[in-house]
Motif scaffolding. Structure first.
Motif, PDB file in Angstrom:
ATOM      1  N   VAL A   9       0.866  -1.169   0.000  1.00  0.00           N
ATOM      2  CA  VAL A   9       0.000   0.000   0.000  1.00  0.00           C
ATOM      3  C   VAL A   9       0.906   1.223   0.000  1.00  0.00           C
ATOM      4  N   LEU A  10       0.665   2.154  -0.929  1.00  0.00           N
ATOM      5  CA  LEU A  10       1.471   3.363  -1.041  1.00  0.00           C
ATOM      6  C   LEU A  10       0.774   4.506  -0.318  1.00  0.00           C
ATOM      7  N   VAL A  11       1.551   5.316   0.405  1.00  0.00           N
ATOM      8  CA  VAL A  11       0.984   6.373   1.246  1.00  0.00           C
ATOM      9  C   VAL A  11       1.684   7.696   0.975  1.00  0.00           C
ATOM     10  N   SER A  12       0.893   8.736   0.787  1.00  0.00           N
ATOM     11  CA  SER A  12       1.426  10.089   0.620  1.00  0.00           C
ATOM     12  C   SER A  12       0.842  10.988   1.697  1.00  0.00           C
ATOM     13  N   VAL A  13       1.707  11.591   2.490  1.00  0.00           N
ATOM     14  CA  VAL A  13       1.289  12.546   3.521  1.00  0.00           C
ATOM     15  C   VAL A  13       2.150  13.796   3.360  1.00  0.00           C
ATOM     16  N   SER A  14       1.541  14.907   2.955  1.00  0.00           N
ATOM     17  CA  SER A  14       2.311  16.131   2.750  1.00  0.00           C
ATOM     18  C   SER A  14       1.371  17.323   2.679  1.00  0.00           C
ATOM     19  N   SER A  42       3.402  12.538  -7.628  1.00  0.00           N
ATOM     20  CA  SER A  42       4.491  11.905  -6.887  1.00  0.00           C
ATOM     21  C   SER A  42       4.153  10.460  -6.536  1.00  0.00           C
ATOM     22  N   LEU A  43       2.882  10.224  -6.213  1.00  0.00           N
ATOM     23  CA  LEU A  43       2.449   8.866  -5.867  1.00  0.00           C
ATOM     24  C   LEU A  43       2.500   7.955  -7.095  1.00  0.00           C
ATOM     25  N   ALA A  44       2.175   8.513  -8.273  1.00  0.00           N
ATOM     26  CA  ALA A  44       2.260   7.727  -9.516  1.00  0.00           C
ATOM     27  C   ALA A  44       3.704   7.322  -9.792  1.00  0.00           C
ATOM     28  N   GLU A  45       4.636   8.225  -9.517  1.00  0.00           N
ATOM     29  CA  GLU A  45       6.051   7.895  -9.697  1.00  0.00           C
ATOM     30  C   GLU A  45       6.495   6.844  -8.684  1.00  0.00           C
ATOM     31  N   LEU A  46       5.986   6.942  -7.453  1.00  0.00           N
ATOM     32  CA  LEU A  46       6.302   5.939  -6.435  1.00  0.00           C
ATOM     33  C   LEU A  46       5.795   4.568  -6.859  1.00  0.00           C
ATOM     34  N   GLU A  47       4.634   4.540  -7.511  1.00  0.00           N
ATOM     35  CA  GLU A  47       4.086   3.267  -7.991  1.00  0.00           C
ATOM     36  C   GLU A  47       4.996   2.662  -9.062  1.00  0.00           C
ATOM     37  N   GLY A 100       9.739  -4.815  -8.224  1.00  0.00           N
ATOM     38  CA  GLY A 100       9.074  -6.107  -8.209  1.00  0.00           C
ATOM     39  C   GLY A 100       7.963  -6.206  -7.196  1.00  0.00           C
ATOM     40  N   VAL A 101       7.452  -5.060  -6.761  1.00  0.00           N
ATOM     41  CA  VAL A 101       6.383  -5.028  -5.757  1.00  0.00           C
ATOM     42  C   VAL A 101       5.040  -4.840  -6.461  1.00  0.00           C
ATOM     43  N   VAL A 102       4.030  -5.517  -5.982  1.00  0.00           N
ATOM     44  CA  VAL A 102       2.677  -5.364  -6.517  1.00  0.00           C
ATOM     45  C   VAL A 102       1.935  -4.324  -5.668  1.00  0.00           C
ATOM     46  N   VAL A 103       1.498  -3.259  -6.295  1.00  0.00           N
ATOM     47  CA  VAL A 103       0.770  -2.203  -5.585  1.00  0.00           C
ATOM     48  C   VAL A 103      -0.709  -2.579  -5.513  1.00  0.00           C
ATOM     49  N   VAL A 104      -1.239  -2.675  -4.301  1.00  0.00           N
ATOM     50  CA  VAL A 104      -2.629  -3.103  -4.119  1.00  0.00           C
ATOM     51  C   VAL A 104      -3.524  -2.001  -3.556  1.00  0.00           C
ATOM     52  N   GLY A 105      -2.958  -0.845  -3.266  1.00  0.00           N
ATOM     53  CA  GLY A 105      -3.788   0.238  -2.756  1.00  0.00           C
ATOM     54  C   GLY A 105      -2.960   1.486  -2.507  1.00  0.00           C
ATOM     55  N   THR A 106      -3.634   2.641  -2.478  1.00  0.00           N
ATOM     56  CA  THR A 106      -2.975   3.910  -2.182  1.00  0.00           C
ATOM     57  C   THR A 106      -3.798   4.686  -1.171  1.00  0.00           C
ATOM     58  N   LEU A 107      -3.123   5.554  -0.431  1.00  0.00           N
ATOM     59  CA  LEU A 107      -3.789   6.394   0.567  1.00  0.00           C
ATOM     60  C   LEU A 107      -3.084   7.742   0.596  1.00  0.00           C
ATOM     61  N   THR A 108      -3.849   8.825   0.533  1.00  0.00           N
ATOM     62  CA  THR A 108      -3.258  10.163   0.575  1.00  0.00           C
ATOM     63  C   THR A 108      -3.891  10.981   1.691  1.00  0.00           C
ATOM     64  N   GLN A 109      -3.098  11.876   2.234  1.00  0.00           N
ATOM     65  CA  GLN A 109      -3.602  12.805   3.245  1.00  0.00           C
ATOM     66  C   GLN A 109      -2.861  14.122   3.105  1.00  0.00           C
ATOM     67  N   ARG A 153      10.426   6.197   0.698  1.00  0.00           N
ATOM     68  CA  ARG A 153      10.852   6.368  -0.698  1.00  0.00           C
ATOM     69  C   ARG A 153      12.351   6.084  -0.877  1.00  0.00           C
ATOM     70  N   THR A 154      13.151   6.557   0.081  1.00  0.00           N
ATOM     71  CA  THR A 154      14.594   6.360  -0.009  1.00  0.00           C
ATOM     72  C   THR A 154      14.950   4.881   0.031  1.00  0.00           C
ATOM     73  N   GLN A 155      14.343   4.142   0.956  1.00  0.00           N
ATOM     74  CA  GLN A 155      14.624   2.707   1.053  1.00  0.00           C
ATOM     75  C   GLN A 155      14.236   1.972  -0.232  1.00  0.00           C
ATOM     76  N   LEU A 156      13.122   2.388  -0.831  1.00  0.00           N
ATOM     77  CA  LEU A 156      12.678   1.744  -2.069  1.00  0.00           C
ATOM     78  C   LEU A 156      13.683   1.979  -3.193  1.00  0.00           C
ATOM     79  N   ILE A 157      14.164   3.213  -3.323  1.00  0.00           N
ATOM     80  CA  ILE A 157      15.152   3.518  -4.362  1.00  0.00           C
ATOM     81  C   ILE A 157      16.448   2.755  -4.097  1.00  0.00           C
ATOM     82  N   LEU A 158      16.859   2.696  -2.834  1.00  0.00           N
ATOM     83  CA  LEU A 158      18.063   1.944  -2.487  1.00  0.00           C
ATOM     84  C   LEU A 158      17.906   0.468  -2.832  1.00  0.00           C
ATOM     85  N   SER A 159      16.706  -0.051  -2.631  1.00  0.00           N
ATOM     86  CA  SER A 159      16.434  -1.448  -2.953  1.00  0.00           C
ATOM     87  C   SER A 159      16.573  -1.704  -4.458  1.00  0.00           C
ATOM     88  N   ILE A 160      16.056  -0.774  -5.273  1.00  0.00           N
ATOM     89  CA  ILE A 160      16.176  -0.905  -6.732  1.00  0.00           C
ATOM     90  C   ILE A 160      17.638  -0.862  -7.150  1.00  0.00           C
TER      91      ILE A 160
END
Length: 559
Positions: free
Chosen positions: A169-174, A184-189, A196-205, A261-268
């Motif tokens: 689940v992707l989350v944007s809080v800003s 930004s959330l679309a880029e995160l997806e 290699g992650v399957v995105v199953v939901g998003t949440l914004t606030q 976001r940083t950990q995800l980029i580092l993982s890639i």
């Protein structure tokens, strides 16, 4: 009935709330004694697996006043993944008064709560078939999950073999606008899919100020937990960099893995690094990210180095871990320094050979590798993914009449590039400093190409390369209509418009490269060295450029 009376009387007698954790067979698994106004649920065993996503435990606790279920109770129910949560109010004489129960709502419609709170009733009239209730709830959760899987399998963006990959689940809080958050959330997806992650939901606030403790409010945290529960998500990825405190607090509230976001980029980057330099740079970035986020989670190893014969109590495991990371950072920095020296020598040799160096820069997935392949007839990996190229690739491009240049493909840039990566990849990006020309490749088909251009320009300015000789190249123009292309050409008259995939506009690109390199200058310096005087030509007529385009080739790779 007698159990309720005993629980109420005992709670009033000691002046504290008492809670019982009860399994689905009606057995008491745990008794918790709290404070007069609250209870604290201890760390519970891991929740049950996919066959039953709730924990298999319900909680009943007393309130020493006339209050019933409150927000904190409901938060505890969701974060602990309990089957249900019940409150029994107690009179000043130690008698049970009212009973109220709540459970998760499996499907949330518009303006519907995340949970279902049943009306309070006299404790003697409370009759709930907990077994039937939880089975119906889990059946509905399973149905929702199955429908979501089926919908995902039928979409063109479904990831092959997704059942073996993480679900997130992707989350944007800003405090950004909704459009900025969505972008930004679309880029995160896209980043998640690349990992290699399957995105199953998003949440914004949207918030004026980010919560320093949990990054988001309790209400949204509950909504996030329910969304992750319904979608079987094993990961929660935030579209920002979390502080050590936020990450620790979120991890304590959820059994799911928390990433930013940083950990995800580092993982890639870790997945795609193949050269020694790339692997060292990724490791350095990971170590620098991890160091300030270390916590003393395992107290059983504290004071490991102390004891008989020691000079004191010794160092804690946390201190040991930090020391080891600092030592490793020092070692990796030394290795990278050696690699930088080697590359500096290689650059010196190239400069003495009087061969111009051209570097491709741009936002990730702008088409730089595809352009390199087309110009040099190479087979460098070029995918429609973010960060398809990580390790720099260099090719020598030889033209007719003994003209040649070195063309280099670099790692793509991205907005909010983690500072750890900027520092770690300084060795790679140092190649740009020795370039005679930077070709800024832009994906014109992207709806936010202007933002991407500004992000690249900002990073180049931070590297003090904004004054470098550069050429703006708009790629993927085959995806634009004539009107839009005409507007862009008027807006950027000095730019070159191409489609690397279809070889459109490459003649104009070659001509622009030669003009921006001031080819006559290179010819004068190389006369008598690698070309003879009668072979030297400075004219840029169309026939010559066509010959250049048709006969140019990649001679070999330069490490």
């Amino acid at each position: 009935m007698e159990q309720a009376r005993e629980l109420a009387a005992l709670s009033r007698l000691i002046g504290r709330q008492i809670a019982l954790l009860i399994d689905r067979q009606g057995r008491i698994e745990l008794l918790i004694v709290g404070e007069p106004g609250r209870i604290v649920i201890p760390e519970l065993p891991r929740a049950r697996g996919a066959s039953g996503r709730l924990r298999g435990l319900r909680l009943l606790h007393t309130h020493l006043n006339d209050t019933l279920l409150d927000q904190e109770d409901l938060m505890d129910m969701l974060t602990s993944r309990l089957d249900s949560f019940s409150v029994l109010s107690v009179s000043e004489w130690g008698e049970p008064l009212l009973h109220q129960q709540a459970h998760l709502s499996p499907v949330v419609k518009e303006n519907q709560e995340l949970y279902q709170v049943h009306p309070a009733e006299h404790w003697e009239k409370a009759s709930v078939n907990h077994t039937e209730q939880v089975l119906a709830l889990e059946n509905e959760l399973s149905r929702v999950y199955t429908e979501a899987q089926s919908l995902q399998a039928n979409t063109k963006d479904a990831v092959v073999g997704s059942k073996n990959m993480g679900r997130a689940v992707l989350v944007s809080v800003s405090n950004q606008t909704r459009d900025e958050q969505a972008s930004s959330l679309a880029e995160l997806e896209e980043l998640a899919k690349t990992a290699g992650v399957v995105v199953v939901g998003t949440l914004t606030q949207r918030v004026p100020v980010v919560n320093p403790k949990f990054i988001m409010g309790k209400g949204k945290l509950m909504e996030l937990e329910v969304l992750a529960l319904r979608t079987h998500a094993s990961l929660i990825i935030f579209d920002s960099e979390l502080t050590a405190t936020q990450q620790r607090n979120l991890a304590n509230l959820s059994e799911r893995k928390i990433l930013d976001r940083t950990q995800l980029i580092l993982s890639i980057f870790a997945q795609r690094a193949s050269s020694k330099a790339g692997k060292l740079q990724v490791e350095l970035a990971q170590l620098k990210y991890t160091l300030p986020r270390l916590t003393g989670g395992n107290k059983s190893f504290d004071r490991l180095a102390g004891g008989i014969g020691g000079k004191g109590p010794g160092e804690t495991q946390l201190e040991t871990d930090r020391r080891r990371i600092r030592e490793r950072i020092s070692k990796v920095n030394t290795d990278l320094k050696q690699l930088r020296n080697q590359r500096a020598l290689a650059r010196d040799r190239r400069s003495k050979g009087l061969i111009p160096v051209v570097s491709l820069v741009g936002y990730t997935n702008a088409g730089k590798s595809t352009l390199l392949n087309v110009l040099t007839r190479s087979d460098v990996l070029a995918e429609n993914k973010l960060f398809a190229t990580l390790d720099p690739t260099t090719r020598r491009l030889r033209f007719p009449h003994e003209r040649e240049l070195i063309l280099s493909d670099t790692v793509g840039f991205i907005r909010s590039l983690p500072k750890e990566l900027k520092e770690a990849f300084q060795a790679t990006l140092e190649e740009l400093e020795s370039s005679d020309l930077l070709i800024h490749v832009v994906d014109t088909s992207h709806p936010e190409y202007e933002m991407q251009m500004k992000s690249v320009e900002k990073i180049l300015a931070e590297m003090e390369l904004n004054d470098k000789n550069s050429l703006l190249v708009f790629n993927k123009c085959d995806k634009l209509d004539e009107e839009t292309l005409g507007i862009l050409k008027n807006q950027y008259p000095k730019a070159v418009f191409i489609s690397a995939l279809n070889s459109f506009g490459l003649l104009e690109l070659n001509k622009a490269i030669l003009e921006n390199l001031h080819w006559e200058h290179w010819l004068k310096q190389t006369q008598g060295n690698m070309v003879s005087t009668d072979e030297t030509r400075s004219d840029l007529d169309e026939e010559y450029l066509k010959e250049l385009l048709n006969n140019s080739h990649s001679e070999y790779r330069i490490q």
